[in-house]
Design a protein around this motif. Structure first.
Motif, PDB file in Angstrom:
ATOM      1  N   TRP A 521      -2.637  12.852   2.053  1.00  0.00           N
ATOM      2  CA  TRP A 521      -2.502  12.585   3.490  1.00  0.00           C
ATOM      3  C   TRP A 521      -1.815  11.240   3.647  1.00  0.00           C
ATOM      4  O   TRP A 521      -2.090  10.321   2.873  1.00  0.00           O
ATOM      5  N   PRO A 522      -0.897  11.079   4.590  1.00  0.00           N
ATOM      6  CA  PRO A 522      -0.429  12.074   5.552  1.00  0.00           C
ATOM      7  C   PRO A 522       0.385  13.190   4.905  1.00  0.00           C
ATOM      8  O   PRO A 522       0.649  13.156   3.704  1.00  0.00           O
ATOM      9  N   LYS A 523       0.748  14.158   5.709  1.00  0.00           N
ATOM     10  CA  LYS A 523       1.452  15.342   5.223  1.00  0.00           C
ATOM     11  C   LYS A 523       2.710  14.933   4.444  1.00  0.00           C
ATOM     12  O   LYS A 523       3.545  14.170   4.948  1.00  0.00           O
TER      13      LYS A 523
END
Length: 562
Positions: A521-523
């Motif tokens: 995370w993040p993507k």
């Protein structure tokens, strides 16, 4: 803006370009570290100035709306990677061409050096990600060979290098020319690929400091222009990115019979050093574990992104998904992967020959599964080939599709440890190429494997190994080396010879390894459903132009909203 075909550079112009470069090679050899870093810094400023135009041109050529998230691919694979490569190379030169690695360790006597993260800002920027270069066994972790030799009083010869630019990813040619100039001490003539020659005028402005200095020239044309330059008496070395077929035509000749004879006799048609970054049937080894629904979904979207990025016209696009035959979640994972591919936007198949390659695979595998409905005009459907036989010589394992086609292979194994060992041997021996591969495994399996994971990474005969990540990360990081696993001869070049990237100037890189968290995370930026990729890409361009903590909040916000 309009995209126009460029007039091929005439032979008389080519002769003049190469002659002028040859006359400047001695001046380049004698250019000091500080001045070289200055050239790079001037190019960084110029690249950032033309970056938006660069991205818009790529979007137009590939029929992408420049205001949609997909435009972010062009930011990331073009200006961002170029800026990072130039900046890190400049920083290495400012540190005497021997920058200090972030860490160093040994594995069974092999030297390993850490290159990412380097410093606190990179720790924040690349959250949880680490990357390292494994040095060739028995070799030292020395750096900056050409600069050490000059310090010792050796007189460098220099040379004229021909860089045959790639047509698929726009930062490849800039990275290649940086390597030739600043690592191998050669001035460069860059021949643009006909597929993306529209970038030539933009590159001429982006790299104007080197061009005006007389150390770089950009020319245009197709195979005939490339052939003329390859045989030019003043060209000392050649570097190409493309296919092994192109490599063999350059080195051994176009005629198939003559090529076979020359290979057998060891008589290449050119007597020059040839380095290359060629193709690969890039495998994704999915180590079995007990995955949650979220894990299955996230990893399926990750693999889908490895397939569809850049319309699958990447030499490191996922092409073989290697699973355990008896993994209870195998079908669940494959169903999630089908769903992720079906949901991914269709892409214009811009690279020549894609339709023919796709049809050849469909003819070989009539049970292959096109996903996402009827393809739009000029597009090809993302397609899975299920249950490919895990045998040497299998077509899907020995031919790079270079379109949105991916094979699924299942191997018998008793448990994760047995599977990892079996899969390592399988991809080494039965899957074509040695450029890069990917490993996916959850934290509990990683803990249970312990040192055996490092042993598997050590045994993988790939120039890049990405754990819980796409190997595109290794290309983009630039501090890592990028190229085939060492040892390919000219007669069987496969994924190529030599490396680029490697901005910390290590003399003997064997492979680079990147490790990311399983639940990142993040993507990650290669996920096909990333919603803020365009804004994130532009903010990363600002960060790579001039890294600063003040840029991090806006960048982090764009990443978090992805």
């Amino acid at each position: 803006m309009s995209i126009e075909r460029r007039t091929p550079t005439s032979h008389a112009q080519l002769d003049r370009v190469v002659r002028d470069l040859s006359q400047r090679r001695r001046d380049w050899v004698n250019t000091g570290l500080r001045e070289r870093a200055g050239f790079l810094q001037a190019c960084i400023a110029a690249v950032r100035t033309v970056a938006r135009e660069w991205v818009q041109a790529g979007c137009q050529a590939q029929r992408i709306d420049p205001t949609c998230p997909l435009a972010g691919e062009h930011w990331l694979s073009g200006p961002v990677v170029t800026l990072r490569c130039f900046r890190l190379t400049a920083e290495s030169l400012q540190r005497g061409a021997r920058p200090q690695p972030a860490w160093s360790r040994e594995h069974q006597g092999q030297q390993i050096v850490g290159v990412v993260p380097s410093g606190h800002l990179e720790k924040a920027l690349f959250s949880g990600v680490r990357a390292e270069i494994w040095i060739e066994p028995g070799k030292p972790a020395t750096q900056g060979r050409i600069y050490r030799r000059k310090e010792a009083g050796e007189e460098g010869r220099g040379g004229v290098a021909l860089v045959l630019g790639a047509g698929n990813v726009s930062s490849i040619a800039p990275r290649d020319l940086v390597h030739k100039l600043f690592v191998e001490d050669e001035v460069v003539v860059l021949k643009m690929h006909p597929v993306n020659e529209y970038l030539g005028p933009i590159f001429e402005r982006a790299f104007a400091p080197l061009i005006l200095g007389g150390y770089l020239a950009i020319v245009y044309g197709g195979a005939e222009t490339g052939s003329y330059l390859c045989r030019h008496e003043l060209v000392d070395s050649i570097h190409l990115t493309g296919s092994h077929h192109t490599h063999d035509a350059i080195v051994w000749g176009n005629d198939e019979r003559e090529r076979a004879r020359r290979k057998a006799a060891g008589e290449p048609v050119i007597d020059k050093r040839v380095t290359s970054e060629l193709g690969c049937v890039s495998p994704v080894i999915v180590v079995p574990g007990e995955w949650s629904d979220g894990d299955l979904d996230r990893q399926a979207r990750s693999v889908a992104g490895m397939v569809v990025n850049n319309a699958s016209f990447n030499c490191n696009a996922a092409k073989a998904i290697v699973l355990q035959q008896g993994w209870p979640q195998r079908e669940q994972f494959l169903e999630r992967l089908r769903g992720a591919l079906a949901a991914a936007p269709q892409r214009y198949a811009y690279y020549p020959g894609a339709q023919e390659r796709y049809e050849r695979f469909r003819d070989r595998y009539p049970d292959s599964e096109p996903l996402g409905g009827d393809a739009q005009s000029g597009c090809l459907p993302w397609t899975i080939i299920p249950e490919v036989k895990p045998e040497r010589g299998e077509y899907a394992l020995t031919h790079e599709a270079f379109c949105g086609m991916v094979a699924e292979v299942a191997l018998p194994a008793a448990d994760p440890e047995d599977f990892l060992s079996t899969a390592t041997d399988f991809v080494n021996d039965a899957v074509w190429g040695s450029l890069s591969c990917m490993l996916l495994l959850d934290p509990s399996v990683e803990r249970s494997l312990g040192a055996r994971l490092q042993e598997a990474i050590g045994r993988l005969r790939y120039g890049g190994v990405a754990v819980n990540s796409w190997s595109g990360y290794l290309f983009a990081l630039s501090a890592t080396s990028w190229g085939a696993y060492p040892g390919n001869p000219l007669t069987d070049v496969r994924s190529g010879i030599g490396t680029v990237g490697n901005t910390m100037l290590f003399d003997h890189p064997q492979k680079s390894v990147v490790v990311a968290p399983f639940g990142a995370w993040p993507k990650p930026v290669w996920f096909p459903d990333h919603r803020t990729l365009a804004s994130l890409g532009e903010r990363l361009a600002d960060m790579e132009t001039a890294p600063a903590w003040r840029r991090l909040p806006r960048l982090a916000l764009a990443a978090a909203r992805g």
